[in-house]
Write an enzyme that holds these catalytic residues in place. Structure first.
Site, PDB file in Angstrom:
ATOM      1  N   LEU A  22       7.443  52.749  -5.720  1.00 33.95           N
ATOM      2  CA  LEU A  22       6.157  52.908  -5.043  1.00 33.95           C
ATOM      3  C   LEU A  22       5.865  54.355  -4.684  1.00 33.95           C
ATOM      4  CD1 LEU A  22       6.267  49.837  -2.617  1.00 33.95           C
ATOM      5  CD2 LEU A  22       4.923  50.057  -4.709  1.00 33.95           C
ATOM      6  N   GLY A  23       6.894  55.143  -4.441  1.00 32.30           N
ATOM      7  CA  GLY A  23       6.673  56.535  -4.069  1.00 32.30           C
ATOM      8  C   GLY A  23       7.948  57.153  -3.554  1.00 32.30           C
ATOM      9  N   GLY A  25       9.468  60.499  -0.664  1.00 28.83           N
ATOM     10  CA  GLY A  25       9.156  61.485   0.353  1.00 28.83           C
ATOM     11  C   GLY A  25      10.389  62.272   0.707  1.00 28.83           C
ATOM     12  N   GLY A  26      10.343  62.934   1.867  1.00 26.06           N
ATOM     13  CA  GLY A  26      11.430  63.807   2.254  1.00 26.06           C
ATOM     14  C   GLY A  26      12.731  63.069   2.511  1.00 26.06           C
ATOM     15  N   GLY A  28      13.595  59.994   1.139  1.00 23.45           N
ATOM     16  CA  GLY A  28      14.085  59.220   0.010  1.00 23.45           C
ATOM     17  C   GLY A  28      12.960  58.583  -0.759  1.00 23.45           C
ATOM     18  N   LYS A  44      12.840  51.114   1.517  1.00 26.15           N
ATOM     19  CA  LYS A  44      12.951  52.565   1.636  1.00 26.15           C
ATOM     20  C   LYS A  44      14.432  52.947   1.547  1.00 26.15           C
ATOM     21  CE  LYS A  44      11.484  56.344   4.629  1.00 26.15           C
ATOM     22  NZ  LYS A  44      10.738  56.656   5.868  1.00 26.15           N
ATOM     23  N   ASP A 138       4.493  62.084  11.715  1.00 23.31           N
ATOM     24  CA  ASP A 138       4.004  62.440  10.380  1.00 23.31           C
ATOM     25  C   ASP A 138       2.740  61.647  10.046  1.00 23.31           C
ATOM     26  OD1 ASP A 138       3.917  63.849   8.008  1.00 23.31           O
ATOM     27  OD2 ASP A 138       5.261  62.475   6.950  1.00 23.31           O
TER      28      ASP A 138
END
Length: 543
Positions: A22-23, A25-26, A28, A44, A138
């Site tokens: 799905l995506g 980030g910082g 993982g 995640k 964030d």
């Protein structure tokens, strides 16, 4: 968006089958997965180079514990976690719907009606997040999902509890996105401590970006953006009306000068709604899906509570509703702009009587949430001292709404009172026992209804239960803010003793009412029918 798996991506994590990526980030990567029960979830996973870092693993463990405290109606609900797995992972609700960043990228700046809905939705989420003792840290358009059931603020992976903002963060290490960082985020040595006000600053930057398509502190590099945040006023060109004032206050350099999340929400709900006559209908996303989730207690997917309908005249007749569900900014967010134009104003104008009620209304304001509330449950009505503010006696309704007074829930039409005995099945009686005493606990602009019967050690809140035939009733439930336990309370008229009467409504399941045929309390949608059952909130002393 599911991008499929890359070489080296896991195919299973614990009992979860990984379906796609799905995506990332910082911290993982995020994967779409299927649970053992067949449910789609988001998993995640911590980056490999960080998963063996004891300091980072401690931060991840804190993330799991804090995320569990946030009510799921406004965030992706935490379903499972294994901080000791290699690599550690967190399982959350999979939320269908585009991010706000994608909506802005594809549609451009939002129209006023859409913008106001987003502003209200994110402020509501922050009210609940801060009420759980968490800072997001964030907040940005990519972390706001425009889902069919209302918006969801996601990625609490770097959220930190108020009392632990630096325990797992190295010196000079920052988490977040520069364009939405508050000034105090850039000075962690001599500046003020980072608190919930940093999220309020991010809210202002998100709303300004949604309104104009650009960041209010735009620059050609992260350093230039940071310098503008520290030294320059925001560029709010293109943002007008009451929303501009709220955004400007949220973007103050001094954290103490910014409103709280609850103050933002109150300001948004009392502001004149910005839809112009004849504004073209344009959907923000598709029409929401309908359906009733299995209820009771707290294992269903909670949805955002909905503000009440507009307050009637000081001495009104019972209100008739135009639809089967009490819709507000939550459903307007996922519906077409035509639905927004018709339905959102009702919810946005309702709370105006909190600050400007008629002097002829002896029973206080329309029920729209306590002005002292800042979060869910009891945390919303208790100041930092740990003691509720004293009641002046001049406005008992406000004290009731702040969770400071015990009440009877008097069923006006049958002259009886609700009670919740220790066995957890709701009954009606004469209101003389300890099991007939309740207290309202503010959750955003709505309420949980908690029994103060000392014999109930668990499941003391009222919640909707669906039986095998699909009928909904009220029972004792765990006190977590979900679609089954959060209720709107709307003024309807007066009872035979001159007390204000109210309807009690679950946005997910319908109106709470007395069923003469079943001899009990039921919850169901009424269509265009008038509300048949109303309740008086009879004061029975301080909590």
């Amino acid at each position: 968006m599911n991008d499929g798996l890359r070489p080296g991506d896991p195919t299973r994590l614990g009992g979860y089958e990984v379906l796609g990526r799905l995506g990332e980030g910082g911290m993982g990567s995020v994967f779409l997965a299927r649970s053992p029960q067949g449910r789609r979830v988001a998993v995640k996973v911590v980056r490999a180079e960080l998963s063996h870092d004891d300091e980072f693993r401690g931060r991840f463990r804190s993330e799991v514990n804090r995320a569990r405290q946030v009510p799921p109606f406004c965030t992706a609900e935490v379903l499972d976690a294994d901080p000791d797995h290699d690599p550690p992972y967190l399982v959350v609700e999979y939320v269908e719907g585009p991010s706000l960043a994608r909506v802005i990228r594809e549609q451009g700046p939002l129209r006023p009606a859409q913008l106001h809905s987003i502003a209200v939705g994110v402020a509501t989420a922050l009210t609940a997040i801060h009420g759980a003792g968490v800072i997001h840290r964030d907040l940005k358009p990519a972390n706001v999902l425009v889902a069919p059931g209302g918006i969801k603020v996601i990625d609490l992976g770097i959220a930190r509890a108020f009392e632990a903002t630096s325990r797992h963060t190295r010196t000079n290490q920052m988490v977040g996105t520069v364009s939405y960082m508050a000034p105090e985020r850039f000075d962690t040595t001599s500046g003020p401590p980072v608190g919930p006000a940093a999220d309020i600053f991010a809210w202002g930057a998100v709303v300004a970006h949604a309104a104009t398509g650009r960041n209010p502190f735009g620059g050609d590099s992260p350093t230039a953006i940071a310098m503008r945040i520290l030294t320059q006023p925001p560029d709010l060109t293109g943002l007008d009306g009451p929303l501009r004032e709220l955004v400007s206050r949220a973007l103050e350099k001094d954290p103490a000068a910014r409103p709280t999340a609850r103050e933002l929400l109150d300001g948004l709900l009392t502001a004149a709604y910005p839809v112009g006559v004849g504004e073209p209908a344009q959907p923000l996303i598709g029409t929401p899906t309908a359906g009733v989730s299995p209820a009771a207690g707290g294992d269903e997917q909670g949805r955002r509570p909905v503000p009440p309908a507009p307050a009637p005249d000081p001495d009104p007749a019972p209100v008739r509703r135009a639809g089967s569900r009490r819709r507000g900014w939550l459903t307007a967010l996922a519906a077409t702009a035509a639905v927004v134009a018709v339905l959102v104003p009702a919810s946005l104008f309702g709370p105006q009587l909190l600050s400007g009620r008629s002097t002829s209304d002896r029973d206080g304001p329309a029920v729209t949430g306590s002005p002292t509330a800042s979060g869910p449950a009891a945390a919303g009505s208790t100041p930092a001292s740990g003691k509720p503010p004293p009641s002046t006696g001049a406005d008992p309704t406000r004290a009731i709404l702040a969770g400071q007074r015990r009440i009877l829930l008097h069923v006006v039409e049958i002259d009886r009172d609700l009670s919740l005995p220790f066995h957890g099945e709701l009954e009606v009686g004469d209101g003389t026992g300890k099991d007939a005493l309740f207290v309202l606990e503010p959750v955003g602009v709505d309420y949980m209804i908690r029994s103060v019967n000392p014999d109930i050690a668990h499941r003391p809140c009222l919640g909707v239960k669906i039986d095998a035939k699909g009928y909904a009733s009220l029972v004792g439930a765990d006190c977590y803010a979900t679609a089954a336990t959060v209720f709107g309370i709307t003024r309807e008229g007066k009872d035979d003793k001159g007390r204000t009467s109210y309807s009690i409504i679950s946005d997910e399941y319908g109106v709470v009412q007395w069923s003469p045929s079943k001899k009990g309390i039921r919850v169901e949608f009424l269509g265009d029918a008038p509300v048949p059952t109303t309740f008086s909130l009879v004061d029975r002393g301080a909590v």
